[in-house]
Design an enzyme around this catalytic site. Structure first.
Site, PDB file in Angstrom:
ATOM      1  N   GLY A  87      42.202  45.337  45.571  1.00 38.01           N
ATOM      2  CA  GLY A  87      42.377  46.547  44.612  1.00 38.01           C
ATOM      3  C   GLY A  87      42.376  45.962  43.072  1.00 38.01           C
ATOM      4  N   LYS A 110      40.072  46.559  31.875  1.00 38.87           N
ATOM      5  CA  LYS A 110      40.207  45.402  32.355  1.00 38.87           C
ATOM      6  C   LYS A 110      41.456  44.857  31.540  1.00 38.87           C
ATOM      7  CE  LYS A 110      38.241  41.251  34.422  1.00 38.87           C
ATOM      8  NZ  LYS A 110      37.242  40.700  35.104  1.00 38.87           N
ATOM      9  N   ARG A 173      35.070  48.121  30.223  1.00 32.57           N
ATOM     10  CA  ARG A 173      34.091  47.961  30.896  1.00 32.57           C
ATOM     11  C   ARG A 173      32.999  48.980  31.389  1.00 32.57           C
ATOM     12  NH1 ARG A 173      34.530  43.368  35.565  1.00 32.57           N
ATOM     13  NH2 ARG A 173      35.695  45.082  36.909  1.00 32.57           N
ATOM     14  N   ARG A 180      32.079  48.421  45.549  1.00 32.16           N
ATOM     15  CA  ARG A 180      31.830  46.950  45.965  1.00 32.16           C
ATOM     16  C   ARG A 180      31.647  46.994  47.405  1.00 32.16           C
ATOM     17  NH1 ARG A 180      35.539  44.596  42.020  1.00 32.16           N
ATOM     18  NH2 ARG A 180      36.333  46.456  40.561  1.00 32.16           N
ATOM     19  N   ASP A 249      34.267  41.338  47.046  1.00 31.47           N
ATOM     20  CA  ASP A 249      34.803  42.140  46.043  1.00 31.47           C
ATOM     21  C   ASP A 249      34.190  42.231  44.868  1.00 31.47           C
ATOM     22  OD1 ASP A 249      36.641  39.730  46.347  1.00 31.47           O
ATOM     23  OD2 ASP A 249      37.488  40.479  44.719  1.00 31.47           O
ATOM     24  N   ASP A 259      32.024  40.923  36.967  1.00 30.50           N
ATOM     25  CA  ASP A 259      33.125  40.168  37.010  1.00 30.50           C
ATOM     26  C   ASP A 259      32.711  38.761  36.284  1.00 30.50           C
ATOM     27  OD1 ASP A 259      35.638  40.477  37.038  1.00 30.50           O
ATOM     28  OD2 ASP A 259      35.742  40.704  39.304  1.00 30.50           O
TER      29      ASP A 259
HETATM   30  P1  AMP Z   1      39.081  38.814  40.519  1.00 28.11           P
HETATM   31  O1  AMP Z   1      38.859  37.300  40.729  1.00 28.11           O
HETATM   32  O2  AMP Z   1      38.975  38.977  38.997  1.00 28.11           O
HETATM   33  O3  AMP Z   1      37.866  39.060  41.264  1.00 28.11           O
HETATM   34  O4  AMP Z   1      40.375  39.135  40.945  1.00 28.11           O
HETATM   35  C1  AMP Z   1      40.602  39.236  42.335  1.00 28.11           C
HETATM   36  C2  AMP Z   1      41.668  40.155  42.543  1.00 28.11           C
HETATM   37  O5  AMP Z   1      42.651  39.735  41.839  1.00 28.11           O
HETATM   38  C3  AMP Z   1      41.612  41.616  42.307  1.00 28.11           C
HETATM   39  O6  AMP Z   1      42.171  42.392  42.756  1.00 28.11           O
HETATM   40  C4  AMP Z   1      42.198  41.299  40.754  1.00 28.11           C
HETATM   41  O7  AMP Z   1      42.479  42.849  40.459  1.00 28.11           O
HETATM   42  C5  AMP Z   1      43.316  40.596  41.070  1.00 28.11           C
HETATM   43  N1  AMP Z   1      43.792  40.104  39.807  1.00 28.11           N
HETATM   44  C6  AMP Z   1      43.137  39.085  38.964  1.00 28.11           C
HETATM   45  N2  AMP Z   1      43.869  38.679  37.769  1.00 28.11           N
HETATM   46  C7  AMP Z   1      44.982  39.443  37.771  1.00 28.11           C
HETATM   47  C8  AMP Z   1      46.316  39.539  37.202  1.00 28.11           C
HETATM   48  N3  AMP Z   1      46.419  38.765  35.953  1.00 28.11           N
HETATM   49  N4  AMP Z   1      47.109  40.592  37.418  1.00 28.11           N
HETATM   50  C9  AMP Z   1      47.071  41.211  38.714  1.00 28.11           C
HETATM   51  N5  AMP Z   1      45.942  41.130  39.214  1.00 28.11           N
HETATM   52  C10 AMP Z   1      44.999  40.431  38.981  1.00 28.11           C
HETATM   53 MG    MG Z   2      36.851  40.867  40.957  1.00 30.20          MG
END
Ligand code: AMP
Ligand code: MG
Length: 502
Positions: A87, A110, A173, A180, A249, A259
């Site tokens: 999520g 974001k 964004r 997804r 995702d 992403d």
């Molecule tokens: P991503 O690697 O950016 O695709 O993120 C994968 C998951 O980790 C997603 O659910 C993001 O919302 C969560 N996520 C990544 N960085 C953070 C953060 N700093 N705080 C909270 N959730 C994060």
């Molecule tokens: Mg992501």
């Protein structure tokens, strides 16, 4: 703040698929980047967004009256392992706008703070990685590759803690949608088949309206996503883009790249190239991307099966499995066709027919084999081939050590170009010009991106702005941007690592 003119179909039509939330307050907002051209596409007044109001808005302090911020639920396979609940842990969908071309576009933050999906994370993002999304997204857009785009980046005035303390930022964004593969997986994992059906119908209405209401629409959706992803991955491969974290995702239904975390462009050509610090097994290596796309599509297919057949009806299930398998098995062929289509433009072959497929595939593969064997810069190799098409061979030859091998290949290629011209091809001059429209001169080279982001993190935006200007005109050989066309020193590339903890 005045309304944006949002029309929030996701919030309206899919209650239970998200959680409402609010951005974290930002102590000292400062606008670092505003995308005027994109603002105009969205019918937003860039001038009005440039001042203090824009900074407050894009840092999350003051929202348009009609924003309905929500964190979307999704699941996903990360490096092959399934997480039933990911999520939006640091993102909020503000709403949807219909742009000047009539397209529905998501506007999302974001780095805007914690949500119920944040798990252990702080919900925040840092200036460097958010400006990185700007650079790579705008580069991809200028290269003609479907992508989410950055509308704005605002510094929050807050410090975020990563390995070191970094200035915080929020990215705004714009995406065709944030649907997804992982969105579908979330509802399958929970056994919520009603919601899965509603999600599929919403998705189809949004991305494949011609399928709406048809009995075979779930299968049709799978096929449409397969086509879009085949086209997308082929475009990535033809510019040397490595996404770096093709988790389910991070694979869109729309066919846009999303992403920009540990992504990077290849320098010297080697299909095994990996830059991501956490990709130890090379799962998301450059050359593995088409296989991973297929694997991800198979995960999407699993979510659609229950919509295609009743679980109690063994024969219907078998039939549905056979149907989705056919689509998954067709993916390599779709991808190969899309890749060859792009490669032909890069090779200067414009009058090819199906009868030329085998010859042209071999010609492209042998060219890539040469680049690989001689560690030739992927971008410059292709670019200088355009010069060779009009007789300027020296810059190309300079890239190769074993020139005899190059000459052998060039002889085959010239013969093939002559055949192309005999079949109605464009001739040398026009061929070279068209090849230059298919093979960029400037890509976001890793050392230049890092240099620009390091300066921006220290408060100097000038290198970021210059690089962005070059990336927005990737096919033009402008002497003012010559430094951006130079390969990174080989040792810099050998040491280069990208990070996920963006
Ligand atoms: P991503 O690697 O950016 O695709 O993120 C994968 C998951 O980790 C997603 O659910 C993001 O919302 C969560 N996520 C990544 N960085 C953070 C953060 N700093 N705080 C909270 N959730 C994060
Ligand atoms: Mg992501």
């Amino acid at each position: 703040m005045p309304s944006f003119g949002f029309d929030n179909s996701y919030a309206r039509e899919l209650p239970g698929f998200y959680v409402a939330g609010q951005p974290a307050p930002a102590p000292a907002p400062q606008l670092l980047f505003l995308n005027d051209a994109l603002a105009s596409e969205l019918r937003l007044d860039a001038t009005a967004l440039r001042g203090a109001d824009g900074a407050a808005l894009f840092a999350g302090n003051v929202l348009p009256d009609d924003a309905e911020p929500i964190a979307q639920a999704y699941a996903g396979h990360q490096f092959g392992g399934f997480s039933p609940q990911l999520g939006d842990g640091r993102a909020l969908l503000l709403g949807e706008l219909i742009d000047r071309a009539g397209r529905r576009r998501d506007i999302a933050f974001k780095g805007s703070g914690r949500t119920p999906f944040s798990r252990g994370g702080d919900g925040k993002a840092a200036v460097g990685p958010m400006l990185r999304e700007v650079l790579i997204g705008e580069a991809m857009h200028a290269l003609g590759i479907p992508t989410t785009r950055a509308l704005a980046v605002a510094a929050t005035g807050e410090t975020v803690r990563r390995d070191v303390a970094l200035p915080g930022a929020v990215l705004t964004r714009v995406a065709a949608s944030h649907l997804r593969v992982g969105t579908f997986q979330y509802f399958l994992a929970r056994g919520e088949l009603d919601r899965l059906q509603r999600l599929a119908d919403y998705t189809i209405a949004r991305h494949d309206p011609a399928l709406a209401g048809t009995p075979e629409r779930a299968l049709g959706l799978l096929h449409a996503v397969a086509q879009r992803q085949a086209a997308l991955i082929a475009m990535w491969m033809n510019v040397g883009f490595i996404h770096g974290v093709m988790n389910t995702d991070n694979m869109t239904i729309s066919g846009e790249t999303i992403d920009y975390g540990p992504c990077a462009f290849i320098e010297a050509y080697d299909p095994q190239t990996v830059f991501s610090s956490i990709d130890h097994g090379g799962r998301y290596a450059y050359g593995n991307q088409p296989h991973i796309a297929r694997w991800n599509l198979a995960r999407l297919a699993e979510t659609l099966l229950p919509l295609m057949a009743d679980a109690q009806d063994e024969a219907a299930i078998q039939c549905a499995v056979a149907q989705v398998t056919e689509v998954i098995d067709a993916f390599p062929g779709l991808y190969a066709a899309a890749l060859l289509h792009g490669q032909r433009a890069k090779l200067g072959l414009f009058a090819a027919t199906a009868a030329d497929d085998a010859t042209d595939t071999a010609l492209a593969q042998d060219w890539l084999g040469l680049l690989n064997a001689q560690s030739v810069d992927f971008t410059l190799g292709w670019r200088q081939l355009a010069g060779a098409a009009e007789g300027r061979e020296a810059p190309l030859r300079d890239l190769f050590v074993d020139r005899a091998a190059l000459d052998e290949w060039l002889a085959r290629w010239r013969e093939r170009c002559a055949h192309d011209d005999a079949a109605g091809g464009p001739g040398a001059t026009l061929r070279a010009a068209r090849m230059r429209q298919a093979s960029p001169w400037v890509i976001p080279r890793n050392h230049r991106v890092e240099e620009a982001l390091a300066a921006a993190t220290d408060g100097d935006l000038a290198p970021f702005e210059q690089l962005l200007a070059a990336l927005r005109r990737p096919f033009d050989e402008d002497a003012a941007f010559a430094r951006y066309a130079e390969p990174a020193p080989a040792d810099a590339t050998a040491r280069y690592q990208t990070f996920c903890g963006t």
